[in-house]
Design an enzyme around this catalytic site. Sequence first.
Site, PDB file in Angstrom:
ATOM      1  N   SER A  92      52.168  10.655  21.429  1.00 19.62           N
ATOM      2  CA  SER A  92      53.276  10.418  22.347  1.00 19.62           C
ATOM      3  C   SER A  92      53.557  11.658  23.189  1.00 19.62           C
ATOM      4  CB  SER A  92      54.509   9.975  21.545  1.00 19.62           C
ATOM      5  OG  SER A  92      55.523   9.496  22.397  1.00 19.62           O
ATOM      6  N   ASP A 216      52.793  -1.246  24.556  1.00 16.00           N
ATOM      7  CA  ASP A 216      53.666  -0.074  24.459  1.00 16.00           C
ATOM      8  C   ASP A 216      55.052  -0.361  25.027  1.00 16.00           C
ATOM      9  OD1 ASP A 216      54.758   2.641  24.641  1.00 16.00           O
ATOM     10  OD2 ASP A 216      52.687   3.286  24.312  1.00 16.00           O
ATOM     11  N   HIS A 274      53.860   1.184  20.619  1.00 15.38           N
ATOM     12  CA  HIS A 274      53.765   2.636  20.662  1.00 15.38           C
ATOM     13  C   HIS A 274      53.592   3.233  19.263  1.00 15.38           C
ATOM     14  CE1 HIS A 274      54.281   6.380  22.871  1.00 15.38           C
ATOM     15  NE2 HIS A 274      55.142   6.803  21.971  1.00 15.38           N
TER      16      HIS A 274
END
Length: 302
Positions: A92, A216, A274
Amino acid sequence: MPADISGPAATLPTVTAHGMGDSCFEPGFSSITRAIGKKTGTYARCIPIGGNIITDTIDGLLKNMDASVDVFAAKIKADPKLSGGFNAIGFSQGNSLIRGYIEKYNDPPVNSFISVHGTVQGVAAFPSCFRQGKPVGLICKAVAEVLGDLAYSPISQNVLFQADYFRAASQVDSKAYLAHSQIARWNNEDPSTASAIYKSNFAKTKKFAMVKALKDSMVYPNEGEHWGALEEGRGYKAKPLAMQDTKFYKQDLFGLKTADEAGKIFFETTPGDHLEFSDDELFGWVQKYFIDVAPQAETVVV
């Protein structure tokens, strides 16, 4: 974790970088770093920005992107086990740290970079306020407009990490964005401040393995995880562009086209949201991009 994840000790050391709200000192992330080290058979270290779990977590919010990269680089430079170069894997927001290190420093150099669901090309919407493949809705658009107005002030850019990689679709050609945005500077979007160093440093890295989450809910557009971006000049009616269709690639602003033409850029996907990935996927990427055809390095006991 799989029962046997050990691998040949033929790879460079590994640096890991965590995402927003996480910490190098958090037990779960520490275990990921150790497991990667066991897989490669070499030294592995998460580089913290703060000095403990509290400050490291807070700094992921309240230390700006450039300042965080400077701390990251200083700690890498001070570690003799990394002096011959290393591989890097980010998760991330941690990928913004690694991208910034590559462009601003890359000494010692990153050999291979795995970006897992990374914010490398910024974000254009508030988390969980969009649907991939669809234009941003009215509420999300309003939120993004407010955030954009706030993000491109010197105060916000000097304090908030997330403001530094926010690319509001309606403001990417504005004077405030070009003058103050840190990601605009990293992208060499303003010719008057473009840095040739960013491009030459980017060329030192041999592999960029970019992993995109197909569903995501944190990074919009998720095409950015593959070096893509929204169309420019269309505000929030813009559609996501693949890497090769962006101005960053076409104009080779920071070396993306050069890297791609040299065969350095690789794309992977995961089917879920995600940071949803399996152990097998993670260690498969490590095997593929860090171990296979790896340069020889001295084995270090972790």
